[in-house]
Design a protein around this motif. Sequence first.
Motif, PDB file in Angstrom:
ATOM      1  N   LYS A 213       0.771  -1.265   0.012  1.00  0.00           N
ATOM      2  CA  LYS A 213      -0.038  -0.125   0.032  1.00  0.00           C
ATOM      3  C   LYS A 213       0.862   1.229  -0.076  1.00  0.00           C
ATOM      4  O   LYS A 213       1.801   1.446   0.668  1.00  0.00           O
ATOM      5  N   ASP A 214       0.520   1.944  -0.770  1.00  0.00           N
ATOM      6  CA  ASP A 214       1.097   3.350  -0.705  1.00  0.00           C
ATOM      7  C   ASP A 214       0.369   4.316  -1.742  1.00  0.00           C
ATOM      8  O   ASP A 214      -0.327   3.885  -2.665  1.00  0.00           O
ATOM      9  N   PRO A 215       0.163   5.700  -1.495  1.00  0.00           N
ATOM     10  CA  PRO A 215      -0.536   6.669  -2.311  1.00  0.00           C
ATOM     11  C   PRO A 215       0.002   6.722  -3.642  1.00  0.00           C
ATOM     12  O   PRO A 215      -0.990   7.100  -4.556  1.00  0.00           O
ATOM     13  N   SER A 216       1.246   6.428  -4.031  1.00  0.00           N
ATOM     14  CA  SER A 216       1.938   6.509  -5.357  1.00  0.00           C
ATOM     15  C   SER A 216       1.828   5.392  -6.156  1.00  0.00           C
ATOM     16  O   SER A 216       2.296   4.188  -5.762  1.00  0.00           O
ATOM     17  N   SER A 221       3.410  -0.136  -7.936  1.00  0.00           N
ATOM     18  CA  SER A 221       3.978  -1.016  -9.008  1.00  0.00           C
ATOM     19  C   SER A 221       5.197  -1.562  -8.862  1.00  0.00           C
ATOM     20  O   SER A 221       5.767  -2.414  -9.290  1.00  0.00           O
ATOM     21  N   SER A 222       6.236  -0.667  -8.284  1.00  0.00           N
ATOM     22  CA  SER A 222       7.785  -0.939  -8.031  1.00  0.00           C
ATOM     23  C   SER A 222       7.900  -2.171  -6.877  1.00  0.00           C
ATOM     24  O   SER A 222       8.793  -2.836  -6.974  1.00  0.00           O
ATOM     25  N   LEU A 223       6.932  -1.822  -5.928  1.00  0.00           N
ATOM     26  CA  LEU A 223       7.438  -2.979  -4.547  1.00  0.00           C
ATOM     27  C   LEU A 223       6.290  -3.892  -4.381  1.00  0.00           C
ATOM     28  O   LEU A 223       6.469  -4.836  -3.705  1.00  0.00           O
ATOM     29  N   ALA A 224       5.068  -3.880  -4.823  1.00  0.00           N
ATOM     30  CA  ALA A 224       3.900  -4.725  -4.755  1.00  0.00           C
ATOM     31  C   ALA A 224       4.322  -6.294  -4.882  1.00  0.00           C
ATOM     32  O   ALA A 224       4.153  -7.076  -4.271  1.00  0.00           O
ATOM     33  N   ASP A 225       5.011  -6.650  -6.101  1.00  0.00           N
ATOM     34  CA  ASP A 225       5.167  -7.695  -6.379  1.00  0.00           C
ATOM     35  C   ASP A 225       6.609  -8.567  -6.230  1.00  0.00           C
ATOM     36  O   ASP A 225       6.843  -9.524  -6.634  1.00  0.00           O
ATOM     37  N   ARG A 226       7.369  -7.932  -5.338  1.00  0.00           N
ATOM     38  CA  ARG A 226       8.432  -8.469  -4.799  1.00  0.00           C
ATOM     39  C   ARG A 226       8.365  -9.226  -3.933  1.00  0.00           C
ATOM     40  O   ARG A 226       8.337  -9.016  -2.579  1.00  0.00           O
ATOM     41  N   VAL A 227       7.695 -10.544  -4.328  1.00  0.00           N
ATOM     42  CA  VAL A 227       7.430 -11.550  -3.254  1.00  0.00           C
ATOM     43  C   VAL A 227       7.787 -12.912  -3.375  1.00  0.00           C
ATOM     44  O   VAL A 227       8.429 -13.277  -4.143  1.00  0.00           O
ATOM     45  N   ALA A 271      14.207  -0.191   1.023  1.00  0.00           N
ATOM     46  CA  ALA A 271      14.186   0.341  -0.370  1.00  0.00           C
ATOM     47  C   ALA A 271      13.918   1.842   0.167  1.00  0.00           C
ATOM     48  O   ALA A 271      13.342   2.328   0.940  1.00  0.00           O
ATOM     49  N   GLU A 272      14.738   2.634  -0.836  1.00  0.00           N
ATOM     50  CA  GLU A 272      14.506   4.210  -0.759  1.00  0.00           C
ATOM     51  C   GLU A 272      13.757   4.853  -2.026  1.00  0.00           C
ATOM     52  O   GLU A 272      14.280   4.438  -2.920  1.00  0.00           O
ATOM     53  N   VAL A 273      12.777   5.400  -1.543  1.00  0.00           N
ATOM     54  CA  VAL A 273      11.942   6.181  -2.896  1.00  0.00           C
ATOM     55  C   VAL A 273      12.376   7.534  -2.517  1.00  0.00           C
ATOM     56  O   VAL A 273      12.057   8.163  -1.608  1.00  0.00           O
ATOM     57  N   SER A 274      12.794   8.284  -3.673  1.00  0.00           N
ATOM     58  CA  SER A 274      13.101   9.553  -3.711  1.00  0.00           C
ATOM     59  C   SER A 274      11.990  10.389  -4.574  1.00  0.00           C
ATOM     60  O   SER A 274      11.588   9.869  -5.546  1.00  0.00           O
ATOM     61  N   ARG A 275      11.779  11.616  -4.284  1.00  0.00           N
ATOM     62  CA  ARG A 275      10.970  12.635  -5.055  1.00  0.00           C
ATOM     63  C   ARG A 275      11.512  13.850  -5.159  1.00  0.00           C
ATOM     64  O   ARG A 275      11.727  14.559  -4.163  1.00  0.00           O
ATOM     65  N   THR A 276      11.943  14.051  -6.330  1.00  0.00           N
ATOM     66  CA  THR A 276      12.561  15.770  -6.493  1.00  0.00           C
ATOM     67  C   THR A 276      11.293  16.711  -6.401  1.00  0.00           C
ATOM     68  O   THR A 276      10.405  16.523  -6.329  1.00  0.00           O
ATOM     69  N   VAL A 277      11.898  18.010  -6.240  1.00  0.00           N
ATOM     70  CA  VAL A 277      11.034  19.067  -6.222  1.00  0.00           C
ATOM     71  C   VAL A 277      10.454  19.158  -7.454  1.00  0.00           C
ATOM     72  O   VAL A 277       9.008  19.591  -7.395  1.00  0.00           O
ATOM     73  N   GLY A 278      10.710  18.567  -8.480  1.00  0.00           N
ATOM     74  CA  GLY A 278       9.949  18.356  -9.861  1.00  0.00           C
ATOM     75  C   GLY A 278       8.907  17.389  -9.942  1.00  0.00           C
ATOM     76  O   GLY A 278       8.208  17.397 -10.986  1.00  0.00           O
ATOM     77  N   GLY A 279       8.833  16.471  -8.823  1.00  0.00           N
ATOM     78  CA  GLY A 279       7.821  15.525  -8.836  1.00  0.00           C
ATOM     79  C   GLY A 279       8.216  14.314  -9.369  1.00  0.00           C
ATOM     80  O   GLY A 279       7.332  13.268  -9.327  1.00  0.00           O
ATOM     81  N   GLN A 280       9.389  13.935  -9.793  1.00  0.00           N
ATOM     82  CA  GLN A 280       9.987  12.617 -10.395  1.00  0.00           C
ATOM     83  C   GLN A 280      10.190  11.878  -9.241  1.00  0.00           C
ATOM     84  O   GLN A 280      10.882  12.257  -8.060  1.00  0.00           O
ATOM     85  N   PHE A 281      10.042  10.568  -9.275  1.00  0.00           N
ATOM     86  CA  PHE A 281      10.295   9.391  -8.679  1.00  0.00           C
ATOM     87  C   PHE A 281      11.399   8.754  -8.828  1.00  0.00           C
ATOM     88  O   PHE A 281      11.836   8.471 -10.152  1.00  0.00           O
ATOM     89  N   SER A 282      12.232   8.029  -7.955  1.00  0.00           N
ATOM     90  CA  SER A 282      13.210   6.999  -8.368  1.00  0.00           C
ATOM     91  C   SER A 282      13.250   6.203  -7.193  1.00  0.00           C
ATOM     92  O   SER A 282      13.047   6.308  -5.938  1.00  0.00           O
ATOM     93  N   LEU A 283      13.519   4.778  -7.424  1.00  0.00           N
ATOM     94  CA  LEU A 283      13.799   3.699  -6.382  1.00  0.00           C
ATOM     95  C   LEU A 283      14.810   3.161  -6.430  1.00  0.00           C
ATOM     96  O   LEU A 283      15.398   2.804  -7.541  1.00  0.00           O
TER      97      LEU A 283
END
Length: 381
Positions: A213-216, A221-227, A271-283
């Motif tokens: 679960k996450d708002p993003s 999609s990046s974390l849910a299926d690592r099972v 795991a680390e999820v980053s979000r820039t001031v421009g709104g971009q995500f990286s994992l």
Amino acid sequence: MRYTTLLPLAAVFAGCQGGGGNSTVTLHPTPENIPEIADSRFVLYEQESDTIAWVDFSALQGYSIGVDEGSPLEMISYVWDTAVGMDAFYFVDYVDSHIRVYDFRGELTAVVGRRGDGPGEFPQAIKVAVTDTDKGALLVVGATARRIAVFRQQDSTYVLENTFMVTASIVQGGICVMHGHVYTTGYLEELDGIIHKYTLAGEHVASFGVPYKDPSPFVRSSLADRVVLECNKTHRVIAYAHRYIPVITGFSDTGHVRWRVKLGDMDIAPAEVSRTVGGQFSLSFGTTRSGQSRDLKILGHLRAEAFIVSYYTEGLKKTGKQHFFKMNADTGQGAYLGWSSGWQGDISQPRVIALDADRLYTQKSIPYPRLGIYPRPDLIQ
């Protein structure tokens, strides 16, 4: 000489990077994704003492699969997945996109499939599961991220019975099969669940289990299926865990939660999820440091009474350990069993990757990739 490491592929980076500027970092899993276990009987801890047993592979006489140099079928390249049947050990050769079948003396008895798009061929084999029926062994292969191929054993050959498509990718997850149904994992926004049940003909029966679960949508999609996933035929239980959450859940084959067990000492690098001031995500997935754990596995033969769960904890100066726990498939009641050292002096020790009632199966990559078949020691019973 042709070989590659046996260690699983590490996902180092995913998603969008960009924007520039400062970023905020969120560590995952977040607290809301870690189930609370109120009953202390279902929280298991390592027990470090002189009385706790450990697996000494130097004292076990077994069989080895793989050579330093030889023909392609004599060498081990990249082992993506494994399975154990009543009469054979199977593994996915990711490089050559086929399934190799061995007897319990380490002799190659069959090769199932090859790279291709035709009947019985695999564009990219990634998963394998097996169960035994009155009509012989039933082999289920993840032929691609979403294609399942079902084979029936006939003497020393495996005959294709059916292929079907699953809705969500199985690349980061698992498959298992029991009692005429195939269970897969995978995440899509529109799916109601993370575990999916299909008939052997490919009819979707049900989906269950709460995805990450996450708002993003990117994070989900990046974390849910690592099972990880494993079936127990005896009690009709599916054991499931997210690889970044130290909780094992036992589901009935109808999707109801039977039990949950927490591994109290398993400290997984987040795991680390980053979000820039421009709104971009990286994992990104950080390096596991000393004292932290990784490689959560659920081991267990289909007809066994219990699942064996293991993970590896890093240590300083080659002192890492693979820890083993037993969990009753019916009740979830469990206990710490012991550990195996990653090294004995300067000699790399194998990791346990599968087991059945009588044997355990190992892999190692130093000095070259090998698989091992050993008698199951008293520790892992």
